[in-house]
Enzyme design. Structure first.
Site, PDB file in Angstrom:
ATOM      1  N   ASP A  41       0.856  -1.185   0.000  1.00 49.12           N
ATOM      2  CA  ASP A  41       0.000   0.000   0.000  1.00 49.12           C
ATOM      3  C   ASP A  41       0.889   1.231   0.000  1.00 49.12           C
ATOM      4  OD1 ASP A  41      -3.276   0.239   0.800  1.00 49.12           O
ATOM      5  OD2 ASP A  41      -2.081   2.089   0.856  1.00 49.12           O
TER       6      ASP A  41
ATOM      7  N   THR B 235     -13.451  -3.307  -8.381  1.00 50.16           N
ATOM      8  CA  THR B 235     -14.659  -3.267  -9.212  1.00 50.16           C
ATOM      9  C   THR B 235     -14.458  -2.195 -10.278  1.00 50.16           C
ATOM     10  OG1 THR B 235     -15.960  -3.924  -7.302  1.00 50.16           O
ATOM     11  CG2 THR B 235     -17.158  -2.933  -9.146  1.00 50.16           C
TER      12      THR B 235
ATOM     13  N   GLU C  56     -14.306  -9.141  -6.925  1.00 45.09           N
ATOM     14  CA  GLU C  56     -14.458  -9.667  -5.559  1.00 45.09           C
ATOM     15  C   GLU C  56     -15.891  -9.441  -5.074  1.00 45.09           C
ATOM     16  OE1 GLU C  56     -12.455 -11.554  -3.654  1.00 45.09           O
ATOM     17  OE2 GLU C  56     -14.311 -11.582  -2.529  1.00 45.09           O
TER      18      GLU C  56
ATOM     19  N   ARG D  92     -18.352  -9.475   1.473  1.00 42.91           N
ATOM     20  CA  ARG D  92     -19.096  -8.416   2.171  1.00 42.91           C
ATOM     21  C   ARG D  92     -18.328  -8.034   3.421  1.00 42.91           C
ATOM     22  NH1 ARG D  92     -23.968 -12.013   3.631  1.00 42.91           N
ATOM     23  NH2 ARG D  92     -22.135 -13.325   3.888  1.00 42.91           N
TER      24      ARG D  92
ATOM     25  N   ASN E 119     -24.295  -6.429  -8.131  1.00 41.17           N
ATOM     26  CA  ASN E 119     -24.567  -5.376  -7.141  1.00 41.17           C
ATOM     27  C   ASN E 119     -25.825  -4.584  -7.495  1.00 41.17           C
ATOM     28  OD1 ASN E 119     -22.571  -6.043  -5.415  1.00 41.17           O
ATOM     29  ND2 ASN E 119     -21.282  -4.253  -5.774  1.00 41.17           N
TER      30      ASN E 119
ATOM     31  N   GLY F 117     -26.543   1.734   1.648  1.00 36.84           N
ATOM     32  CA  GLY F 117     -25.398   2.645   1.645  1.00 36.84           C
ATOM     33  C   GLY F 117     -24.148   1.809   1.464  1.00 36.84           C
TER      34      GLY F 117
ATOM     35  N   CYS G 294     -19.971   0.168  -1.688  1.00 35.66           N
ATOM     36  CA  CYS G 294     -20.122  -0.467  -3.006  1.00 35.66           C
ATOM     37  C   CYS G 294     -21.423  -0.118  -3.736  1.00 35.66           C
ATOM     38  CB  CYS G 294     -19.996  -1.980  -2.865  1.00 35.66           C
ATOM     39  SG  CYS G 294     -18.330  -2.484  -2.414  1.00 35.66           S
TER      40      CYS G 294
ATOM     41  N   LYS H 100     -23.349  -0.837   8.015  1.00 35.60           N
ATOM     42  CA  LYS H 100     -23.949  -2.090   8.449  1.00 35.60           C
ATOM     43  C   LYS H 100     -23.181  -2.586   9.671  1.00 35.60           C
ATOM     44  CE  LYS H 100     -21.641  -5.204   5.235  1.00 35.60           C
ATOM     45  NZ  LYS H 100     -21.884  -6.342   4.384  1.00 35.60           N
TER      46      LYS H 100
ATOM     47  N   ARG I 114     -18.516   4.727   4.804  1.00 34.25           N
ATOM     48  CA  ARG I 114     -18.736   5.271   3.467  1.00 34.25           C
ATOM     49  C   ARG I 114     -20.219   5.172   3.073  1.00 34.25           C
ATOM     50  NH1 ARG I 114     -13.619   2.436   0.426  1.00 34.25           N
ATOM     51  NH2 ARG I 114     -14.131   0.787   1.901  1.00 34.25           N
TER      52      ARG I 114
END
Ligand code: NAD
Length: 438
Positions: free
Chosen positions: A30, A123, A152, A155, A212, A261, A264, A325, A332
């Site tokens: 990263d 994605t 991918e 979740r 999605n 929300g 993704c 969630k 986000r």
């Protein structure tokens, strides 16, 4: 096999740690030096159940390492995964591919003379793999590579389980050598009988967005049915059960709530809409889903106001749950953001509690009093609003909550409670798609 994972976020870190757990040698890269330094100290930069143990055991076994520079990991890799962010582009909502293309350029510069599969796990819209291929071939025409799509589906909150027990693994490539490398990487899952679906690259890219968008549609469908239930005096929970038991429909993603929300669905539906428009094949259903969902998220503050007789000015609202969630710290596009800012615009004072999301919430929400548990959050509140269905909110001590509150009003945006139970404790109860009670 040797794997370089470029991007060590929710997807990259989980995928890298799981590949290491399968026995591969993985370096997670990263460019965020703070993130890599934390990982090297043994600290996990995100909240994901089970990830701490998985990372530590694989680091200890010598199969998982971290780096800020991709040069050496890429040089030695059989497969290089691109798992960087693809947020919505400011202005038009298309996927911003800046990070993907920057990673592709860096990877190209580092490729050695061995055969290397470059895999896009992020994605990305249809055709991105073609552009990644163009970038790499232009920079390194002699390099022996194949560019593969492997979207991918994990979740957040159940990411390790999802990665290790996927419903399917989608691999987009027509290169036989790349196919063998991908099959070998995922062999442990293949042995678990997870279907490995090979297709071409463009199809693989589209599968992710179609999946999605379909799930977002299912959520939005039941949310609109919930609104109708409220008007006609029906119960959306029973409607969902009644239709979900039909195998052609299925029971998943039929929970009415405050609107989808997360990192993704909002951006992926927007990107798919843009792709449809670009190719003159508009996806009108998805366009409507996105618009309905946006309006719904904004409308949740009105629902809270209605529960309080139409006015929230000067009232104190206690919000339970901030993350998009449960079991993640990811804020986000969380429905709590629109709800809280709209309540503040209407003049309410907002207190909030979330088991792990409060640190991240502080960077997106201001003027919120963060509390240390649900009971201090409820103290002196005029309404308690359940926004995220964390496990610990499912069994609140209702008499204690009632005693702490100024007015015993519960707005349950996740239908966690049975209305009659809450009413029995002296509350006024407002759920989603169910008759209000008390
Ligand atoms: P994230 O923002 O958590 O992580 C991305 C990471 O990539 C960041 O740490 C960033 O510093 C790093 N990065 C960016 N450019 C880099 C570069 N050139 N070199 C090295 N590192 C670089 O993102 P995420 O949630 O993990 O999502 C990644 C991709 O996976 C996105 O396309 C997303 O849509 C997709 N996806 C996400 C989920 C999910 O639940 N989060 C699920 C499936 C797919």
């Amino acid at each position: 096999m040797r794997v370089a994972m470029i991007g060590t976020g929710y997807v990259g870190l989980v995928s890298g740690a799981c590949f290491a757990d399968f026995g591969h040698h993985v370096t997670c890269v990263d460019k965020d030096a703070g993130k890599i330094a934390a990982l090297e100290r043994g600290e996990i930069p995100i909240y994901e159940p089970g990830l701490n143990e998985l990372v530590h055991s694989n680091v200890k076994a010598g199969r998982l390492a971290f780096a800020t520079d991709l040069a050496q990991p890429v040089r030695e890799a059989d497969a290089v995964f691109i798992a960087v962010g693809t947020p919505s582009r400011r202005g038009d909502g298309h996927a911003d591919l800046t990070y993907v293309y920057a990673a592709a350029r860096e990877i190209a510069a580092a490729l050695s003379d061995r055969f290397t599969v470059v895999v896009t796990k992020s994605t990305v819209p249809v055709g991105t793999g073609d552009e990644v291929e163009r970038i790499i071939r232009a920079a390194r025409p002699e390099a022996r590579t194949a560019i593969v799509s492997n979207p991918e589906f994990l979740r957040e909150g159940a990411a390790i389980r999802d990665f290790k027990h996927p419903d399917r693994i989608v691999v987009g490539t027509t290169d036989p050598q790349a196919r063998d490398v991908m099959a070998e990487l995922y062999r442990p899952l293949y042995l678990n009988a997870a279907p490995l679906l090979f297709t071409d690259r463009r199809t693989a890219e589209l599968i992710k967005y179609a999946a999605n968008a379909f799930l977002a549609t299912k959520i939005t469908f039941i949310n609109e049915v919930a609104d109708l239930c409220e008007q006609v005096g029906a119960d959306v929970q029973d409607v969902a059960r009644g239709i979900g038991l039909d195998n052609r429909i299925g029971s998943k993603f039929l929970h009415a709530g405050p609107g989808y929300g997360g990192s993704c669905f909002p951006k992926d539906t927007m990107a798919l809409i843009k792709t449809g428009q670009d190719y003159a094949a508009p996806l009108r259903i998805v366009e409507t889903v996105a618009a309905v969902n946006d309006a719904r998220k904004r409308g949740m503050a009105r629902k809270v106001a209605a529960a309080l007789g139409g006015q929230v000015r000067g009232k104190t609202i206690a919000v339970l749950g901030l993350t998009f969630k449960p079991n993640t710290d990811d804020m986000r596009e969380a429905p709590s953001i629109g709800l809280i800012t709209a309540l503040q615009d209407l003049g309410a004072v907002v207190k909030a509690y979330d088991p792990v999301g409060m640190e991240q919430a502080q960077s997106v929400l201001s003027d919120v009093a963060y509390e240390h548990d649900p009971y201090s959050c409820a103290a002196e509140a005029d309404a308690l609003v359940i926004v995220t269905e964390w496990e610990q909110f499912r069994a609140l001590d209702l008499p204690r909550i009632k005693q702490a509150m100024r007015m015993p009003v519960m707005v349950d945006l996740r239908n966690v409670y049975r209305p009659e139970e809450v009413v029995r404790h002296g509350f006024r109860y407002v759920g989603v798609g169910r008759p209000s009670a008390g």
